[in-house]
Design an enzyme around this catalytic site. Structure first.
Site, PDB file in Angstrom:
ATOM      1  N   ALA A 135      10.193  13.098  44.891  1.00  0.00           N
ATOM      2  CA  ALA A 135      10.225  13.172  43.428  1.00  0.00           C
ATOM      3  C   ALA A 135       8.820  13.405  42.915  1.00  0.00           C
ATOM      4  CB  ALA A 135      10.775  11.872  42.834  1.00  0.00           C
ATOM      5  N   TYR A 136       8.748  13.957  41.718  1.00  0.00           N
ATOM      6  CA  TYR A 136       7.478  14.037  40.998  1.00  0.00           C
ATOM      7  C   TYR A 136       7.347  12.684  40.298  1.00  0.00           C
ATOM      8  CZ  TYR A 136       3.910  15.745  37.758  1.00  0.00           C
ATOM      9  OH  TYR A 136       2.752  15.918  37.043  1.00  0.00           O
TER      10      TYR A 136
ATOM     11  N   TRP B 214       9.967   0.018  39.344  1.00  0.00           N
ATOM     12  CA  TRP B 214       8.689  -0.595  39.727  1.00  0.00           C
ATOM     13  C   TRP B 214       8.529  -0.637  41.259  1.00  0.00           C
ATOM     14  CZ3 TRP B 214       7.038  -5.221  36.129  1.00  0.00           C
ATOM     15  CH2 TRP B 214       7.238  -4.876  34.793  1.00  0.00           C
TER      16      TRP B 214
ATOM     17  N   THR C  29      15.667   6.281  38.115  1.00  0.00           N
ATOM     18  CA  THR C  29      14.685   5.344  37.582  1.00  0.00           C
ATOM     19  C   THR C  29      15.168   4.556  36.366  1.00  0.00           C
ATOM     20  OG1 THR C  29      12.504   5.266  36.536  1.00  0.00           O
ATOM     21  CG2 THR C  29      13.730   7.297  36.258  1.00  0.00           C
TER      22      THR C  29
ATOM     23  N   TYR D 158       8.809  12.234  32.412  1.00  0.00           N
ATOM     24  CA  TYR D 158       9.299  11.834  33.738  1.00  0.00           C
ATOM     25  C   TYR D 158      10.749  11.323  33.638  1.00  0.00           C
ATOM     26  CZ  TYR D 158       9.947   8.657  37.738  1.00  0.00           C
ATOM     27  OH  TYR D 158      10.451   7.988  38.827  1.00  0.00           O
TER      28      TYR D 158
ATOM     29  N   GLY E 166       6.429   9.737  51.242  1.00  0.00           N
ATOM     30  CA  GLY E 166       6.325   8.820  50.106  1.00  0.00           C
ATOM     31  C   GLY E 166       6.619   7.380  50.510  1.00  0.00           C
ATOM     32  N   GLN E 167       6.497   6.485  49.538  1.00  0.00           N
ATOM     33  CA  GLN E 167       6.720   5.057  49.808  1.00  0.00           C
ATOM     34  C   GLN E 167       8.113   4.821  50.382  1.00  0.00           C
ATOM     35  OE1 GLN E 167       5.086   2.136  46.902  1.00  0.00           O
ATOM     36  NE2 GLN E 167       5.711   3.663  45.405  1.00  0.00           N
TER      37      GLN E 167
HETATM   38  N1  NAP Z   1       7.386   4.623  42.213  1.00  0.00           N
HETATM   39  C1  NAP Z   1       8.098   3.973  41.284  1.00  0.00           C
HETATM   40  O1  NAP Z   1       7.626   3.026  40.645  1.00  0.00           O
HETATM   41  C2  NAP Z   1       9.530   4.357  41.022  1.00  0.00           C
HETATM   42  C3  NAP Z   1      10.235   3.661  40.015  1.00  0.00           C
HETATM   43  C4  NAP Z   1      11.571   4.010  39.780  1.00  0.00           C
HETATM   44  C5  NAP Z   1      12.175   5.001  40.529  1.00  0.00           C
HETATM   45  N2  NAP Z   1      11.457   5.659  41.485  1.00  0.00           N
HETATM   46  C6  NAP Z   1      12.132   6.717  42.236  1.00  0.00           C
HETATM   47  O2  NAP Z   1      12.219   6.302  43.590  1.00  0.00           O
HETATM   48  C7  NAP Z   1      12.145   7.443  44.452  1.00  0.00           C
HETATM   49  C8  NAP Z   1      11.066   7.246  45.504  1.00  0.00           C
HETATM   50  O3  NAP Z   1       9.816   7.097  44.841  1.00  0.00           O
HETATM   51  P1  NAP Z   1       8.476   6.719  45.630  1.00  0.00           P
HETATM   52  O4  NAP Z   1       7.845   5.595  44.883  1.00  0.00           O
HETATM   53  O5  NAP Z   1       8.753   6.579  47.089  1.00  0.00           O
HETATM   54  O6  NAP Z   1       7.624   8.041  45.348  1.00  0.00           O
HETATM   55  P2  NAP Z   1       6.253   8.526  46.040  1.00  0.00           P
HETATM   56  O7  NAP Z   1       5.677   7.467  46.888  1.00  0.00           O
HETATM   57  O8  NAP Z   1       5.445   9.110  44.920  1.00  0.00           O
HETATM   58  O9  NAP Z   1       6.752   9.702  46.999  1.00  0.00           O
HETATM   59  C9  NAP Z   1       7.257  10.878  46.455  1.00  0.00           C
HETATM   60  C10 NAP Z   1       7.516  11.841  47.568  1.00  0.00           C
HETATM   61  O10 NAP Z   1       7.912  13.085  46.958  1.00  0.00           O
HETATM   62  C11 NAP Z   1       7.102  14.106  47.476  1.00  0.00           C
HETATM   63  N3  NAP Z   1       6.932  15.197  46.531  1.00  0.00           N
HETATM   64  C12 NAP Z   1       6.288  15.206  45.341  1.00  0.00           C
HETATM   65  N4  NAP Z   1       6.320  16.444  44.806  1.00  0.00           N
HETATM   66  C13 NAP Z   1       7.001  17.225  45.688  1.00  0.00           C
HETATM   67  C14 NAP Z   1       7.362  18.591  45.730  1.00  0.00           C
HETATM   68  N5  NAP Z   1       7.013  19.448  44.756  1.00  0.00           N
HETATM   69  N6  NAP Z   1       8.064  19.029  46.802  1.00  0.00           N
HETATM   70  C15 NAP Z   1       8.402  18.205  47.804  1.00  0.00           C
HETATM   71  N7  NAP Z   1       8.087  16.914  47.826  1.00  0.00           N
HETATM   72  C16 NAP Z   1       7.386  16.432  46.782  1.00  0.00           C
HETATM   73  C17 NAP Z   1       5.773  13.446  47.793  1.00  0.00           C
HETATM   74  O11 NAP Z   1       5.024  14.261  48.674  1.00  0.00           O
HETATM   75  P3  NAP Z   1       3.412  14.105  48.759  1.00  0.00           P
HETATM   76  O12 NAP Z   1       3.195  12.865  49.582  1.00  0.00           O
HETATM   77  O13 NAP Z   1       2.965  15.353  49.409  1.00  0.00           O
HETATM   78  O14 NAP Z   1       2.937  13.962  47.333  1.00  0.00           O
HETATM   79  C18 NAP Z   1       6.280  12.159  48.430  1.00  0.00           C
HETATM   80  O15 NAP Z   1       6.696  12.391  49.747  1.00  0.00           O
HETATM   81  C19 NAP Z   1      11.931   8.647  43.521  1.00  0.00           C
HETATM   82  O16 NAP Z   1      13.166   9.241  43.222  1.00  0.00           O
HETATM   83  C20 NAP Z   1      11.361   8.025  42.266  1.00  0.00           C
HETATM   84  O17 NAP Z   1      11.619   8.824  41.115  1.00  0.00           O
HETATM   85  C21 NAP Z   1      10.165   5.339  41.765  1.00  0.00           C
END
Ligand code: NAP
Length: 299
Positions: free
Chosen positions: A63-64, A153, A104, A128, A14-15
């Site tokens: 995370a999902y 974000w 989040t 979510y 993930g990111q």
């Molecule tokens: N993105 C946002 O805007 C945002 C905002 C606030 C908080 N957050 C939090 O910040 C954290 C990092 O988010 P991010 O933006 O880096 O998320 P991301 O880019 O969507 O990456 C999520 C990661 O979780 C993995 N994942 C999803 N479903 C899974 C499952 N069933 N089993 C194992 N792994 C799984 C994904 O694998 P795949 O690559 O195979 O899908 C990916 O490696 C998370 O806790 C998120 O809730 C994010």
């Protein structure tokens, strides 16, 4: 200098997972695991992956995150975001490891006038947000050496995010209508990973005292705030090289003109005061962090 030893990074594709690998690469032995080897929807596999790795630190970036899709997949969102973190916290406790988890701004309903504090009552507007809040509570219930960083974000040079969507649409259109009545703090995966590393280092170097004094929930975002439309403008102001000299215009629209399956909070701005006070860590302003991401595109 005392080091963390073995660091297990979950959600490594993930990111945030990618940036954590970069940031911790020279700090300890990094074990990076993605969904293909550790699927969070199966708790037994998750627990056995942690036991096999036997880490000193678990960084849970998995995370999902499909906010709209979660409305129609609530069970999967709850399994990954709500239940799995509790199992991880239990495994961390068993090992005496530090467990770092991310949550989040979407745990809040967005109705507050000022920045949200950790003491404000959560009230998620969507599945979510509810699943992430359940995850926080599961981790807190286990207790032990844990940190929960609520961020907002999230974007960066890789993955699926608003910046990369704007750059793609900006190649195709001269005018984009963007929501202007949701305000938050765009936060880079780079800044999050670097701040996490700095805090983990402080803990392992003994500068934070015992876990009772620092374990808990913290807000961790870049500084300042902006609407999605303002963020899009800031992106296009920096993207002219990438867009062949063009600078697409934006027009503000209210959320009501961009309906989505999941409701989103209007004010997502989180106060970082507790993080600054506890660890002396301050993330860059959202504009400086955006400049840093553009350095990756135009080195
Ligand atoms: N993105 C946002 O805007 C945002 C905002 C606030 C908080 N957050 C939090 O910040 C954290 C990092 O988010 P991010 O933006 O880096 O998320 P991301 O880019 O969507 O990456 C999520 C990661 O979780 C993995 N994942 C999803 N479903 C899974 C499952 N069933 N089993 C194992 N792994 C799984 C994904 O694998 P795949 O690559 O195979 O899908 C990916 O490696 C998370 O806790 C998120 O809730 C994010």
């Amino acid at each position: 200098m005392s080091r963390a030893g073995r660091i297990l990074i979950l959600g490594s594709t993930g990111q945030l997972g990618r940036e954590l690998q970069r940031s911790f690469s020279d700090y300890g032995e990094v074990i990076a695991r993605g969904r293909e080897t550790v699927d969070f929807s199966g708790e037994d596999q998750l627990r056995s992956a942690v036991r096999t790795a036997s880490p000193d630190v678990i960084l849970n970036a998995a995370a999902y995150t499909a906010v709209d899709r979660a409305e129609s997949e609530p069970d999967l969102a709850m399994a990954v975001n709500g239940h799995a973190p509790g199992a991880l916290a239990e495994e961390a406790n068993r090992l005496g490891a530090l467990f770092v988890h991310y949550s989040t701004d979407y745990v809040f309903d967005g109705t507050k006038a000022g920045a949200w504090e950790e003491t404000d009552a959560p009230n998620p507007l969507n599945v979510y947000g509810a699943s992430k809040l359940a995850g926080e509570r599961a981790v807190e219930q286990v207790g032990g050496k844990h940190l929960i960083f609520r961020t907002s974000w999230v974007y960066g040079p890789h993955g699926k995010n608003f910046l990369l969507t704007m750059l793609r649409l900006g190649k195709e259109r001269d005018l984009l209508k963007v929501v202007d009545d949701q305000v938050g703090a765009p936060t880079t995966s780079i800044a999050l990973a670097d701040a996490t590393r700095s805090i983990v280092a402080s803990i392992f170097e003994g500068r934070c005292g015992s876990a009772e004094s620092w374990a808990g929930v913290y807000h961790m975002t870049c500084g300042g705030s902006v609407s999605w439309r303002g963020f899009a403008d800031a992106i296009f102001a920096r993207a002219q090289n990438l867009l062949g000299g063009r600078r697409p215009a934006t027009a503000p629209i209210p959320t009501s003109e961009y309906p989505t399956p999941a409701r989103r909070p209007q004010n997502s701005v989180l106060s970082n005061k507790k993080l600054n006070a506890a660890f002396g860590v301050q993330l860059p302003s959202w504009g400086d962090a955006l400049d840093r991401v553009f350095l990756e595109f135009n080195p």
